[in-house]
Design a protein around this motif. Structure first.
Motif, PDB file in Angstrom:
ATOM      1  N   ALA A 313     -34.238  -1.630  54.608  1.00 58.46           N
ATOM      2  CA  ALA A 313     -33.930  -3.097  53.602  1.00 58.46           C
ATOM      3  C   ALA A 313     -35.580  -4.555  54.197  1.00 58.46           C
ATOM      4  O   ALA A 313     -35.653  -4.819  52.588  1.00 58.46           O
ATOM      5  CB  ALA A 313     -33.311  -3.709  54.532  1.00 58.46           C
ATOM      6  N   MET A 314     -36.442  -4.363  55.038  1.00 52.93           N
ATOM      7  CA  MET A 314     -36.885  -4.713  55.091  1.00 52.93           C
ATOM      8  C   MET A 314     -37.858  -4.118  54.591  1.00 52.93           C
ATOM      9  O   MET A 314     -38.168  -4.657  54.771  1.00 52.93           O
ATOM     10  CB  MET A 314     -37.466  -4.510  57.050  1.00 52.93           C
ATOM     11  CG  MET A 314     -36.817  -5.259  57.868  1.00 52.93           C
ATOM     12  SD  MET A 314     -36.904  -5.057  59.161  1.00 52.93           S
ATOM     13  CE  MET A 314     -38.177  -5.873  60.115  1.00 52.93           C
ATOM     14  N   ALA A 315     -38.697  -2.988  54.255  1.00 51.52           N
ATOM     15  CA  ALA A 315     -39.597  -2.765  53.248  1.00 51.52           C
ATOM     16  C   ALA A 315     -39.379  -3.426  51.651  1.00 51.52           C
ATOM     17  O   ALA A 315     -39.921  -3.509  51.150  1.00 51.52           O
ATOM     18  CB  ALA A 315     -39.957  -1.015  53.302  1.00 51.52           C
ATOM     19  N   MET A 316     -37.604  -2.606  51.638  1.00 52.71           N
ATOM     20  CA  MET A 316     -37.665  -3.281  50.259  1.00 52.71           C
ATOM     21  C   MET A 316     -38.103  -4.557  50.365  1.00 52.71           C
ATOM     22  O   MET A 316     -37.790  -4.606  48.748  1.00 52.71           O
ATOM     23  CB  MET A 316     -36.094  -2.530  50.257  1.00 52.71           C
ATOM     24  CG  MET A 316     -36.194  -1.478  49.643  1.00 52.71           C
ATOM     25  SD  MET A 316     -34.706  -1.279  49.276  1.00 52.71           S
ATOM     26  CE  MET A 316     -34.670   1.115  48.784  1.00 52.71           C
ATOM     27  N   GLN A 317     -37.113  -5.448  51.013  1.00 52.62           N
ATOM     28  CA  GLN A 317     -37.076  -6.905  50.860  1.00 52.62           C
ATOM     29  C   GLN A 317     -39.256  -7.472  50.412  1.00 52.62           C
ATOM     30  O   GLN A 317     -39.500  -7.703  49.455  1.00 52.62           O
ATOM     31  CB  GLN A 317     -37.236  -7.418  52.640  1.00 52.62           C
ATOM     32  CG  GLN A 317     -37.425  -8.897  51.720  1.00 52.62           C
ATOM     33  CD  GLN A 317     -36.965  -9.963  53.524  1.00 52.62           C
ATOM     34  OE1 GLN A 317     -37.556  -9.003  54.989  1.00 52.62           O
ATOM     35  NE2 GLN A 317     -36.364 -10.557  53.626  1.00 52.62           N
ATOM     36  N   SER A 318     -39.497  -6.494  51.400  1.00 54.28           N
ATOM     37  CA  SER A 318     -41.034  -6.741  51.373  1.00 54.28           C
ATOM     38  C   SER A 318     -41.405  -6.698  50.176  1.00 54.28           C
ATOM     39  O   SER A 318     -41.929  -6.966  49.421  1.00 54.28           O
ATOM     40  CB  SER A 318     -42.198  -6.201  51.947  1.00 54.28           C
ATOM     41  OG  SER A 318     -43.372  -6.672  52.494  1.00 54.28           O
ATOM     42  N   ALA A 319     -41.564  -4.996  49.299  1.00 52.02           N
ATOM     43  CA  ALA A 319     -41.900  -5.115  47.935  1.00 52.02           C
ATOM     44  C   ALA A 319     -40.971  -5.271  46.717  1.00 52.02           C
ATOM     45  O   ALA A 319     -41.997  -5.634  46.557  1.00 52.02           O
ATOM     46  CB  ALA A 319     -41.415  -3.313  48.071  1.00 52.02           C
ATOM     47  N   THR A 320     -40.386  -6.220  46.693  1.00 52.48           N
ATOM     48  CA  THR A 320     -39.744  -7.160  45.909  1.00 52.48           C
ATOM     49  C   THR A 320     -40.162  -8.335  45.897  1.00 52.48           C
ATOM     50  O   THR A 320     -39.514  -8.759  44.943  1.00 52.48           O
ATOM     51  CB  THR A 320     -38.240  -6.045  45.821  1.00 52.48           C
ATOM     52  OG1 THR A 320     -37.213  -7.768  46.740  1.00 52.48           O
ATOM     53  CG2 THR A 320     -38.191  -4.870  45.444  1.00 52.48           C
ATOM     54  N   ASP A 321     -40.640  -9.195  46.688  1.00 55.46           N
ATOM     55  CA  ASP A 321     -40.564 -10.643  47.060  1.00 55.46           C
ATOM     56  C   ASP A 321     -41.418 -11.038  45.632  1.00 55.46           C
ATOM     57  O   ASP A 321     -42.533 -10.317  45.462  1.00 55.46           O
ATOM     58  CB  ASP A 321     -41.778 -11.231  48.498  1.00 55.46           C
ATOM     59  CG  ASP A 321     -41.848 -12.293  48.433  1.00 55.46           C
ATOM     60  OD1 ASP A 321     -41.124 -13.087  48.073  1.00 55.46           O
ATOM     61  OD2 ASP A 321     -42.610 -12.257  48.854  1.00 55.46           O
ATOM     62  N   GLY A 322     -40.678 -12.160  45.308  1.00 55.00           N
ATOM     63  CA  GLY A 322     -41.134 -11.934  43.950  1.00 55.00           C
ATOM     64  C   GLY A 322     -41.073 -11.608  42.908  1.00 55.00           C
ATOM     65  O   GLY A 322     -41.181 -12.098  42.283  1.00 55.00           O
ATOM     66  N   THR A 323     -40.109 -10.502  43.137  1.00 52.44           N
ATOM     67  CA  THR A 323     -39.899  -9.524  41.568  1.00 52.44           C
ATOM     68  C   THR A 323     -38.973  -9.763  40.937  1.00 52.44           C
ATOM     69  O   THR A 323     -38.450  -9.423  39.858  1.00 52.44           O
ATOM     70  CB  THR A 323     -39.920  -8.419  42.242  1.00 52.44           C
ATOM     71  OG1 THR A 323     -38.965  -8.173  42.256  1.00 52.44           O
ATOM     72  CG2 THR A 323     -41.340  -7.705  42.772  1.00 52.44           C
ATOM     73  N   GLY A 324     -37.719 -10.425  41.748  1.00 55.66           N
ATOM     74  CA  GLY A 324     -35.991 -11.044  41.534  1.00 55.66           C
ATOM     75  C   GLY A 324     -35.795  -9.751  41.229  1.00 55.66           C
ATOM     76  O   GLY A 324     -34.327  -9.206  41.236  1.00 55.66           O
ATOM     77  N   THR A 325     -35.968  -7.983  41.571  1.00 56.88           N
ATOM     78  CA  THR A 325     -34.781  -7.302  41.683  1.00 56.88           C
ATOM     79  C   THR A 325     -34.663  -6.995  42.854  1.00 56.88           C
ATOM     80  O   THR A 325     -34.369  -7.424  44.161  1.00 56.88           O
ATOM     81  CB  THR A 325     -36.201  -5.681  41.867  1.00 56.88           C
ATOM     82  OG1 THR A 325     -37.213  -5.687  40.580  1.00 56.88           O
ATOM     83  CG2 THR A 325     -35.192  -4.796  42.451  1.00 56.88           C
ATOM     84  N   PRO A 326     -32.580  -7.118  42.875  1.00 57.80           N
ATOM     85  CA  PRO A 326     -31.611  -7.197  43.719  1.00 57.80           C
ATOM     86  C   PRO A 326     -32.041  -5.995  44.905  1.00 57.80           C
ATOM     87  O   PRO A 326     -32.282  -4.863  44.631  1.00 57.80           O
ATOM     88  CB  PRO A 326     -30.557  -7.597  43.322  1.00 57.80           C
ATOM     89  CG  PRO A 326     -30.540  -6.824  41.555  1.00 57.80           C
ATOM     90  CD  PRO A 326     -32.509  -7.200  41.795  1.00 57.80           C
ATOM     91  N   VAL A 327     -32.323  -7.062  45.962  1.00 57.18           N
ATOM     92  CA  VAL A 327     -31.449  -5.090  47.372  1.00 57.18           C
ATOM     93  C   VAL A 327     -30.838  -6.021  47.971  1.00 57.18           C
ATOM     94  O   VAL A 327     -29.948  -6.728  48.389  1.00 57.18           O
ATOM     95  CB  VAL A 327     -32.677  -4.995  48.264  1.00 57.18           C
ATOM     96  CG1 VAL A 327     -33.203  -4.499  49.448  1.00 57.18           C
ATOM     97  CG2 VAL A 327     -34.656  -5.404  47.777  1.00 57.18           C
ATOM     98  N   VAL A 328     -29.900  -4.497  47.873  1.00 56.93           N
ATOM     99  CA  VAL A 328     -28.522  -5.189  48.615  1.00 56.93           C
ATOM    100  C   VAL A 328     -28.623  -3.600  49.697  1.00 56.93           C
ATOM    101  O   VAL A 328     -29.168  -2.413  50.132  1.00 56.93           O
ATOM    102  CB  VAL A 328     -27.119  -4.366  48.100  1.00 56.93           C
ATOM    103  CG1 VAL A 328     -26.050  -3.900  48.556  1.00 56.93           C
ATOM    104  CG2 VAL A 328     -26.954  -5.204  46.881  1.00 56.93           C
ATOM    105  N   PHE A 329     -28.826  -4.440  51.303  1.00 60.63           N
ATOM    106  CA  PHE A 329     -28.764  -3.235  51.925  1.00 60.63           C
ATOM    107  C   PHE A 329     -27.300  -2.659  53.138  1.00 60.63           C
ATOM    108  O   PHE A 329     -26.762  -3.816  52.200  1.00 60.63           O
ATOM    109  CB  PHE A 329     -29.445  -4.632  53.706  1.00 60.63           C
ATOM    110  CG  PHE A 329     -29.160  -5.186  54.346  1.00 60.63           C
ATOM    111  CD1 PHE A 329     -27.465  -5.595  55.040  1.00 60.63           C
ATOM    112  CD2 PHE A 329     -29.397  -6.761  53.642  1.00 60.63           C
ATOM    113  CE1 PHE A 329     -27.460  -6.230  55.331  1.00 60.63           C
ATOM    114  CE2 PHE A 329     -28.995  -7.905  54.122  1.00 60.63           C
ATOM    115  CZ  PHE A 329     -28.257  -7.939  54.453  1.00 60.63           C
ATOM    116  N   ALA A 330     -27.318  -1.508  53.659  1.00 62.56           N
ATOM    117  CA  ALA A 330     -25.859  -1.537  54.652  1.00 62.56           C
ATOM    118  C   ALA A 330     -26.464  -1.137  56.233  1.00 62.56           C
ATOM    119  O   ALA A 330     -27.632  -0.493  55.905  1.00 62.56           O
ATOM    120  CB  ALA A 330     -25.981  -0.185  53.933  1.00 62.56           C
ATOM    121  N   ALA A 331     -26.003  -1.124  56.668  1.00 57.66           N
ATOM    122  CA  ALA A 331     -25.421  -1.093  58.040  1.00 57.66           C
ATOM    123  C   ALA A 331     -27.166  -1.500  58.518  1.00 57.66           C
ATOM    124  O   ALA A 331     -27.808  -1.168  59.669  1.00 57.66           O
ATOM    125  CB  ALA A 331     -25.919   0.382  58.384  1.00 57.66           C
TER     126      ALA A 331
END
Length: 369
Positions: A313-331
């Protein structure tokens, strides 16, 4: 002269009496100390110091034990071999119980360490039912099958219903279920019925489980539950959404989450004439592989990313910052401390999801019961 002899005799008698009194006093103190020592517990805190999911839980555990005046010692490892050596040290130190939060490194090592803990008569209290499945004495936490389904509901709400991640609250769950491994319970000399009765006041439910490598999945016959890529949902869908799912490690609970995400999305798609193209991968706790998987998701132009476990989740947050791509984390155990969200009620950015927050005080009620 006679008076002097009498005085000396009296002094000698008083000296001997004082010595006997002191001896009796010392014997009494020694007995009390031994009794206190017998009642003293030494709790082992077993975790990977590099796991963000463990940080807050271990801090809470230490604060709780300090407040109760219970002794503890920390044991850490970053690989299966290191965890095994840490357990050897804990056994040698004479710990009376071991606590592990929802730590993926220890979870991976559980099948390696559970037998030596059972032979030593040391109960391993953990933060997820998958630990108990793999040989820990007890797992305390959320229903990961339900967590997976709830994660899928959030994915659906964002992609189909247009919900905004910034205002879509993080979902949390009641985590008062204690899952006891009955084989290990017997191996360490506990009676399951007596233990269940003792723990009942501190749990919402108590479940039984036996040692295995994976959960028996009643929905395994559904193709959507397979941990693979593919299109699910309505066959003649009006619209298809592409979802990238990255799993942190091959773990019984995390796999159960992925399986149930897919099952729920499949059902929702069929009910509402939409389809989901799932792009699934597992980084096996390798940060470089994780980064490549996320880059592939970006290149594939996925509509949404799902990160299973905190590191992903943290890696996805960093990679999508400013792109608008939604991220949903689990657990994710502590989405606020890891700065994935601003608050549980209002995440505030492109990231939201489901949390498997562990009630540390509740599990220590069991450990010290």
């Amino acid at each position: 002269m006679k008076n002097i002899k009498k005085i000396i005799a009296v002094v000698l008698v008083l000296t001997m009496a004082a010595a006997m009194f002191a001896a009796c006093s010392n014997t009494s103190n020694t007995t009390d100390t031994t009794a206190d020592t017998a009642d003293t517990q030494l709790i082992g805190l077993l975790y990977d110091a590099g796991q963000d999911s463990s940080t807050s839980a271990i801090a809470a555990a230490k604060a709780y034990l300090d407040d109760k005046g219970v002794a503890y010692k920390e044991y850490t490892g970053t690989t299966v071999d290191e965890v095994s050596l840490a357990v050897d040290s804990a056994i040698a130190d004479g710990v009376t119980a071991i606590f592990t939060p929802t730590d993926n490194t220890i979870m991976t090592a559980e099948l390696t360490i559970y037998e030596k803990l059972a032979e030593a008569g040391i109960p391993h209290f953990t933060g997820a039912d998958s630990f108990a499945l793999n040989g820990a004495f007890l797992g305390y936490g959320v229903d990961y099958a339900n967590l997976g389904a709830e994660t899928a509901d959030m994915v659906y709400d964002i992609l189909v219903n247009g919900k905004d991640t910034a205002t879509l609250p993080v979902k949390t769950f009641d985590n008062g279920t204690a899952t006891i491994n009955t084989e290990i319970c017997a191996a360490i000399g506990y009676d399951f019925n007596e233990i269940s009765e003792k723990y009942a006041p501190f749990c919402q439910a108590i479940k039984e489980i036996k040692t295995a490598e994976a959960f028996e999945d009643p929905i395994a016959s559904n193709p959507a539950s397979a941990l693979t890529s593919g299109t699910i949902g309505a066959e003649n869908a009006a619209k298809t959404f592409k979802v990238g799912i990255c799993n942190y490690v091959d773990d019984a609970s995390l796999n159960q989450i992925v399986s149930n995400i897919k099952v729920q999305l499949d059902a929702l798609g069929k009910e509402n004439s939409v389809a989901f193209e799932i792009v699934y991968d597992n980084c096996n706790a390798d940060s470089n592989v994780m980064g490549q998987i996320i880059e592939n998701f970006t290149a594939d132009k996925v509509d949404l990313m799902v990160g299973v476990a905190t590191p992903v989740a943290m890696a996805m947050q960093s990679a999508t910052d400013g792109t608008g791509t939604p991220v949903v984390f689990a657990a994710v155990s502590d989405p606020i401390a890891t700065e994935l969200v601003a608050s549980l009620e209002a995440p505030g950015s492109n990231v939201t999801g489901t949390s498997d927050y562990l009630d540390t005080e509740a599990i220590f009620n069991l450990i010290l019961a």
